[in-house]
Scaffold this motif. Structure first.
Motif, PDB file in Angstrom:
ATOM      1  N   VAL A  41      11.991 -73.729   7.948  1.00  0.00           N
ATOM      2  CA  VAL A  41      13.415 -74.019   7.711  1.00  0.00           C
ATOM      3  C   VAL A  41      14.118 -72.989   6.559  1.00  0.00           C
ATOM      4  O   VAL A  41      13.270 -72.668   5.631  1.00  0.00           O
ATOM      5  CB  VAL A  41      13.416 -75.408   6.824  1.00  0.00           C
ATOM      6  N   LEU A  42      15.188 -72.747   6.995  1.00  0.00           N
ATOM      7  CA  LEU A  42      16.048 -71.605   6.282  1.00  0.00           C
ATOM      8  C   LEU A  42      17.044 -72.345   5.695  1.00  0.00           C
ATOM      9  O   LEU A  42      17.639 -73.142   5.989  1.00  0.00           O
ATOM     10  CB  LEU A  42      16.405 -70.565   7.152  1.00  0.00           C
ATOM     11  N   SER A  43      17.608 -71.820   4.133  1.00  0.00           N
ATOM     12  CA  SER A  43      18.686 -72.305   3.510  1.00  0.00           C
ATOM     13  C   SER A  43      20.025 -71.483   4.015  1.00  0.00           C
ATOM     14  O   SER A  43      19.636 -70.800   4.824  1.00  0.00           O
ATOM     15  CB  SER A  43      18.340 -71.793   1.954  1.00  0.00           C
ATOM     16  N   PRO A  44      21.218 -72.265   3.634  1.00  0.00           N
ATOM     17  CA  PRO A  44      22.254 -71.637   4.079  1.00  0.00           C
ATOM     18  C   PRO A  44      22.470 -70.290   4.162  1.00  0.00           C
ATOM     19  O   PRO A  44      23.144 -69.275   4.899  1.00  0.00           O
ATOM     20  CB  PRO A  44      23.285 -72.316   3.470  1.00  0.00           C
ATOM     21  N   GLU A  45      21.805 -69.778   2.960  1.00  0.00           N
ATOM     22  CA  GLU A  45      21.546 -68.099   2.706  1.00  0.00           C
ATOM     23  C   GLU A  45      20.758 -67.343   3.475  1.00  0.00           C
ATOM     24  O   GLU A  45      20.590 -66.128   3.128  1.00  0.00           O
ATOM     25  CB  GLU A  45      21.520 -67.957   1.220  1.00  0.00           C
ATOM     26  N   ASP A 156      26.030 -82.379  18.812  1.00  0.00           N
ATOM     27  CA  ASP A 156      25.140 -81.360  18.199  1.00  0.00           C
ATOM     28  C   ASP A 156      24.792 -80.171  19.134  1.00  0.00           C
ATOM     29  O   ASP A 156      24.649 -80.375  20.346  1.00  0.00           O
ATOM     30  CB  ASP A 156      23.748 -81.993  17.569  1.00  0.00           C
ATOM     31  N   TYR A 157      24.707 -78.959  18.547  1.00  0.00           N
ATOM     32  CA  TYR A 157      23.978 -77.883  19.382  1.00  0.00           C
ATOM     33  C   TYR A 157      22.705 -77.328  19.071  1.00  0.00           C
ATOM     34  O   TYR A 157      22.421 -77.111  17.892  1.00  0.00           O
ATOM     35  CB  TYR A 157      25.004 -76.844  19.421  1.00  0.00           C
ATOM     36  N   VAL A 174      16.242 -73.312  17.818  1.00  0.00           N
ATOM     37  CA  VAL A 174      16.836 -73.011  16.671  1.00  0.00           C
ATOM     38  C   VAL A 174      18.060 -73.943  16.686  1.00  0.00           C
ATOM     39  O   VAL A 174      18.975 -74.088  17.546  1.00  0.00           O
ATOM     40  CB  VAL A 174      17.486 -71.558  16.478  1.00  0.00           C
ATOM     41  N   TYR A 175      18.427 -74.715  15.398  1.00  0.00           N
ATOM     42  CA  TYR A 175      19.636 -75.737  15.019  1.00  0.00           C
ATOM     43  C   TYR A 175      19.800 -75.619  13.776  1.00  0.00           C
ATOM     44  O   TYR A 175      18.847 -75.577  12.932  1.00  0.00           O
ATOM     45  CB  TYR A 175      19.360 -76.841  15.842  1.00  0.00           C
ATOM     46  N   THR A 176      20.839 -76.154  13.329  1.00  0.00           N
ATOM     47  CA  THR A 176      21.288 -76.515  11.791  1.00  0.00           C
ATOM     48  C   THR A 176      21.133 -78.127  11.695  1.00  0.00           C
ATOM     49  O   THR A 176      21.062 -78.790  12.658  1.00  0.00           O
ATOM     50  CB  THR A 176      22.520 -76.120  11.666  1.00  0.00           C
ATOM     51  N   THR A 182      18.900 -74.167   8.484  1.00  0.00           N
ATOM     52  CA  THR A 182      18.500 -73.777   9.774  1.00  0.00           C
ATOM     53  C   THR A 182      16.904 -74.314  10.418  1.00  0.00           C
ATOM     54  O   THR A 182      16.185 -73.837   9.210  1.00  0.00           O
ATOM     55  CB  THR A 182      18.701 -72.441  10.101  1.00  0.00           C
ATOM     56  N   VAL A 183      16.937 -74.750  11.211  1.00  0.00           N
ATOM     57  CA  VAL A 183      15.420 -74.976  11.565  1.00  0.00           C
ATOM     58  C   VAL A 183      15.128 -74.148  12.715  1.00  0.00           C
ATOM     59  O   VAL A 183      15.795 -74.015  13.671  1.00  0.00           O
ATOM     60  CB  VAL A 183      15.423 -76.561  12.051  1.00  0.00           C
TER      61      VAL A 183
END
Length: 212
Positions: A41-45, A156-157, A174-176, A182-183
């Motif tokens: 899991v990634l942050s918006p940054e 959702d995409y 990959v999705y938000t 972001t996952v």
């Protein structure tokens, strides 16, 4: 690179092929697909917020999901059994020989599908758009945009990498999600196998501690 026509995510990710399903397996076993999955899991940054590894075993409409216990962390050994046919979710604690029986919510079933290993929920409309062919981890792959919509809700995409030709499981998803995170899920050690039928069934002699 020229795009091939006719490639689609479709149900290839969630339904075993007729050949696999009909293959004769030793007595007491079922045709299954196994994979090790790394989820980041990634942050918006773009900063890594968390990372986890779990295994998934798929057999017909059932799945067994077992998360890897992080080093240095204590906790009970546990795995989850998903029964998509009956829409039930069981949390099994093998050391204590107990389990909890609960309803598999529509949201959790939809997440399993978005993650790439669950079957398509009947109330979800899905459209796939092939984007490009490329090489991923040394193998030919197709990048597809998957649109998921429930009723008239905002869709959702998901970006899904599949092998060429596609199998039951993707290569990468990959999705938000909420908060702009972001996952990223990467599938490794994907293999078809004849698995013991008990692996995706409730163990004999375990006590159900569910309140209802």
């Amino acid at each position: 690179m020229r795009r091939r026509r006719g490639w689609s995510l479709g149900l290839g990710l969630v339904v075993l092929s007729a050949a696999t399903a009909s293959a004769e397996a030793p007595e007491g076993t079922v045709p299954a697909v196994f994979a090790e999955v790394e989820q980041v899991v990634l942050s918006p940054e773009g900063r890594r917020v968390s990372a986890a590894t779990f295994t998934v075993l798929l057999a017909d409409t059932r799945a067994r999901v077992e998360h890897e216990v992080e080093p240095g962390r204590s906790g009970y050994a546990e795995y989850q059994l998903y029964d998509f046919g009956r829409m039930r979710l069981y949390r099994v604690f093998p050391d204590d020989r107990i389990y909890f029986d609960g309803a598999l919510s529509a949201a959790l079933a939809a997440k399993a599908f978005a993650d790439g290993w669950g079957p398509q929920p009947p109330d979800l409309t899905v459209r796939t758009i092939p984007l490009k062919e490329d090489v991923l981890s040394g193998s030919p792959a197709l990048l597809t945009l998957v649109e998921r919509r429930r009723n008239r809700a905002v869709p959702d995409y998901t970006l899904v990498w599949t092998a060429a030709p596609p199998g039951r499981l993707p290569l990468r998803v990959v999705y938000t999600q909420g908060g702009g995170h972001t996952v990223v899920l990467a599938y490794r050690r994907v293999e078809s196998r004849a698995s013991d039928a008990s692996a995706v069934a409730l163990p004999d002699g375990f006590v159900n501690l569910s309140p209802f």
